[in-house]
Design a protein around this motif. Sequence first.
Motif, PDB file in Angstrom:
ATOM      1  N   LYS A 190       0.810  -1.218   0.000  1.00 45.19           N
ATOM      2  CA  LYS A 190       0.000   0.000   0.000  1.00 45.19           C
ATOM      3  C   LYS A 190       0.844   1.270   0.000  1.00 45.19           C
ATOM      4  N   SER A 191       2.146   1.144   0.240  1.00 42.47           N
ATOM      5  CA  SER A 191       2.985   2.330   0.354  1.00 42.47           C
ATOM      6  C   SER A 191       3.094   3.073  -0.976  1.00 42.47           C
ATOM      7  N   PRO A 192       2.978   4.402  -0.963  1.00 41.73           N
ATOM      8  CA  PRO A 192       3.176   5.197  -2.177  1.00 41.73           C
ATOM      9  C   PRO A 192       4.642   5.567  -2.408  1.00 41.73           C
ATOM     10  N   SER A 193       5.519   5.125  -1.505  1.00 44.31           N
ATOM     11  CA  SER A 193       6.932   5.474  -1.589  1.00 44.31           C
ATOM     12  C   SER A 193       7.657   4.607  -2.620  1.00 44.31           C
ATOM     13  N   ALA A 194       8.673   5.182  -3.259  1.00 46.48           N
ATOM     14  CA  ALA A 194       9.505   4.423  -4.187  1.00 46.48           C
ATOM     15  C   ALA A 194      10.463   3.500  -3.451  1.00 46.48           C
ATOM     16  N   THR A 195      10.728   3.798  -2.174  1.00 46.11           N
ATOM     17  CA  THR A 195      11.621   2.975  -1.351  1.00 46.11           C
ATOM     18  C   THR A 195      11.045   2.887   0.063  1.00 46.11           C
ATOM     19  N   PRO A 196       9.962   2.174   0.271  1.00 46.83           N
ATOM     20  CA  PRO A 196       9.352   2.106   1.597  1.00 46.83           C
ATOM     21  C   PRO A 196      10.274   1.433   2.610  1.00 46.83           C
ATOM     22  N   ALA A 197      10.369   2.012   3.806  1.00 46.55           N
ATOM     23  CA  ALA A 197      11.248   1.483   4.854  1.00 46.55           C
ATOM     24  C   ALA A 197      10.767   0.120   5.315  1.00 46.55           C
ATOM     25  N   ASN A 198      11.732  -0.762   5.601  1.00 45.90           N
ATOM     26  CA  ASN A 198      11.468  -2.086   6.159  1.00 45.90           C
ATOM     27  C   ASN A 198      10.617  -2.957   5.243  1.00 45.90           C
ATOM     28  N   CYS A 199      10.713  -2.704   3.938  1.00 42.49           N
ATOM     29  CA  CYS A 199       9.977  -3.468   2.936  1.00 42.49           C
ATOM     30  C   CYS A 199      10.952  -4.001   1.888  1.00 42.49           C
ATOM     31  N   PRO A 200      10.557  -5.035   1.143  1.00 46.23           N
ATOM     32  CA  PRO A 200      11.513  -5.667   0.228  1.00 46.23           C
ATOM     33  C   PRO A 200      11.624  -5.009  -1.138  1.00 46.23           C
ATOM     34  N   GLN A 201      10.855  -3.946  -1.405  1.00 46.97           N
ATOM     35  CA  GLN A 201      10.839  -3.390  -2.752  1.00 46.97           C
ATOM     36  C   GLN A 201      11.393  -1.975  -2.810  1.00 46.97           C
ATOM     37  N   SER A 202      11.912  -1.623  -3.985  1.00 46.60           N
ATOM     38  CA  SER A 202      12.365  -0.254  -4.237  1.00 46.60           C
ATOM     39  C   SER A 202      12.471  -0.054  -5.737  1.00 46.60           C
ATOM     40  N   ILE A 203      12.437   1.193  -6.157  1.00 49.12           N
ATOM     41  CA  ILE A 203      12.572   1.541  -7.567  1.00 49.12           C
ATOM     42  C   ILE A 203      13.968   2.109  -7.781  1.00 49.12           C
ATOM     43  N   VAL A 204      14.652   1.626  -8.809  1.00 46.86           N
ATOM     44  CA  VAL A 204      16.037   2.029  -9.055  1.00 46.86           C
ATOM     45  C   VAL A 204      16.130   3.502  -9.394  1.00 46.86           C
ATOM     46  N   GLU A 205      15.205   3.999 -10.216  1.00 47.70           N
ATOM     47  CA  GLU A 205      15.235   5.420 -10.569  1.00 47.70           C
ATOM     48  C   GLU A 205      15.059   6.256  -9.307  1.00 47.70           C
ATOM     49  N   THR A 206      15.866   7.295  -9.187  1.00 48.93           N
ATOM     50  CA  THR A 206      15.858   8.082  -7.947  1.00 48.93           C
ATOM     51  C   THR A 206      15.337   9.500  -8.135  1.00 48.93           C
ATOM     52  N   SER A 207      15.059   9.917  -9.354  1.00 46.97           N
ATOM     53  CA  SER A 207      14.602  11.289  -9.567  1.00 46.97           C
ATOM     54  C   SER A 207      13.312  11.306 -10.376  1.00 46.97           C
ATOM     55  N   ASP A 208      12.485  12.276 -10.091  1.00 55.30           N
ATOM     56  CA  ASP A 208      11.269  12.509 -10.857  1.00 55.30           C
ATOM     57  C   ASP A 208      10.334  11.306 -10.856  1.00 55.30           C
ATOM     58  N   VAL A 209      10.276  10.584  -9.741  1.00 54.52           N
ATOM     59  CA  VAL A 209       9.384   9.431  -9.621  1.00 54.52           C
ATOM     60  C   VAL A 209       8.158   9.838  -8.821  1.00 54.52           C
ATOM     61  N   SER A 210       6.972   9.532  -9.355  1.00 57.95           N
ATOM     62  CA  SER A 210       5.739   9.891  -8.666  1.00 57.95           C
ATOM     63  C   SER A 210       4.645   8.877  -8.960  1.00 57.95           C
ATOM     64  N   LYS A 211       3.570   8.960  -8.200  1.00 61.85           N
ATOM     65  CA  LYS A 211       2.396   8.091  -8.385  1.00 61.85           C
ATOM     66  C   LYS A 211       2.790   6.622  -8.431  1.00 61.85           C
ATOM     67  N   VAL A 212       3.499   6.180  -7.413  1.00 58.52           N
ATOM     68  CA  VAL A 212       3.980   4.795  -7.356  1.00 58.52           C
ATOM     69  C   VAL A 212       2.852   3.870  -6.902  1.00 58.52           C
ATOM     70  N   ARG A 213       2.674   2.786  -7.627  1.00 61.27           N
ATOM     71  CA  ARG A 213       1.672   1.773  -7.272  1.00 61.27           C
ATOM     72  C   ARG A 213       2.335   0.398  -7.317  1.00 61.27           C
ATOM     73  N   TRP A 214       2.326  -0.280  -6.174  1.00 63.68           N
ATOM     74  CA  TRP A 214       2.948  -1.593  -6.052  1.00 63.68           C
ATOM     75  C   TRP A 214       1.892  -2.691  -6.137  1.00 63.68           C
ATOM     76  N   ALA A 215       2.291  -3.843  -6.663  1.00 63.42           N
ATOM     77  CA  ALA A 215       1.459  -5.047  -6.601  1.00 63.42           C
ATOM     78  C   ALA A 215       2.381  -6.246  -6.478  1.00 63.42           C
ATOM     79  N   PHE A 216       2.019  -7.203  -5.627  1.00 67.48           N
ATOM     80  CA  PHE A 216       2.832  -8.399  -5.397  1.00 67.48           C
ATOM     81  C   PHE A 216       2.084  -9.627  -5.911  1.00 67.48           C
ATOM     82  N   TYR A 217       2.767 -10.442  -6.689  1.00 70.41           N
ATOM     83  CA  TYR A 217       2.174 -11.653  -7.256  1.00 70.41           C
ATOM     84  C   TYR A 217       3.036 -12.870  -6.911  1.00 70.41           C
ATOM     85  N   GLY A 218       2.540 -14.034  -7.265  1.00 70.50           N
ATOM     86  CA  GLY A 218       3.314 -15.254  -7.068  1.00 70.50           C
ATOM     87  C   GLY A 218       3.153 -15.862  -5.692  1.00 70.50           C
ATOM     88  N   ASN A 219       2.111 -15.474  -4.944  1.00 72.96           N
ATOM     89  CA  ASN A 219       1.857 -16.009  -3.611  1.00 72.96           C
ATOM     90  C   ASN A 219       3.110 -16.010  -2.748  1.00 72.96           C
TER      91      ASN A 219
END
Length: 335
Positions: free
Chosen positions: A117-146
């Motif tokens: 649910k986090s809108p962050s590109a690099t949410p703390a204490n979570c396994p995901q992040s986006i490599v791009e570090t500038s001009d990133v907005s409207k982030v939407r995450w989804a996890f698949y594969g059970n």
Amino acid sequence: MVDRQTGVGGERQANVKGSYYEGNVHKSTHTHHHRHYGTRANVDLREDEATESGSGGGAAAAAGGGGLGVVVVLAVLGYFIFGGDEPFPATSDPWPAEVKQEAVVAAAGSWLDKCAKSPSATPANCPQSIVETSDVSKVRWAFYGNPLEAAVIHYTEAESRFDMLGTVMVTADYNASKELRRVVTPAKYWAKVKWVDGRLDVQEIKEHSAIGDPGVVKQDPKVPWELVAAKLSEAFTRCVRDAKSAMPAGCPEWSPPSGAEKVKWSSTGDPLLTARATFDPKFAIYRVKGTYELAVRYTWLGTTKTDTRNPTYEAWIAPTAAGPVVLQIKDATTV
């Protein structure tokens, strides 16, 4: 339902069945089991050989005896020589009698819901992040594969901590440089769950990779090819219909030369004609390989031109309770 399995050295693996999650919505199903999440964009799925659809069953067991010692030594040596993350605990201490495996899995799953649910590109204490570090907005995450299926859980008594190792397919949809982008990443995660004052407390869930980690093997839900093919055909139709100066996010990365005008795309063949699906048991997705044929007509420097191509593609398709979901289509040479 979660089936408890105990392996050599106290290893336990969670086989989650009958549950499907997306965001904070829970739906029950008897045939599929999925929780959607996301992760970093630079992991390569090629490290895992996919098996033919229908052969991806069972759960990995811990090595025993002298073999376990060899694995531990190799893991430690690999960590110091080649770098990478700290090794996942090789063995498990006896669990506290009052803690059930279902509770540990549920705690990790609830935290992964928050990460999704986090809108962050690099949410703390979570396994995901986006490599791009500038001009990133409207982030939407989804996890698949059970992510919770076939996870390996070890307990370290000295730390009063449960360590849970699993895998997840992460999609990140976001805006960057005024463009909609999608990155799909297969990843391994390590959830650290403390047992404190009679309750479970998730400390963090991080992306993880180390030599000697126990294997994760998920079951093939055996989705009929007709359903997979229909969704993939729809995805190719969308790619061509929504293409502008380049193919849209999640589609093959192909575009005419910079400065091209009056761009018009068309499909010149059936991308499913010789397509074949295999099931990847580590990440619980179908990988479909086939050949697509596309043409793009455009005007460049006052001259009308038409480019065609027919490379091999690979599509990543996740089974869910609502049906197959096409995560991305890429040229096989870039997957």
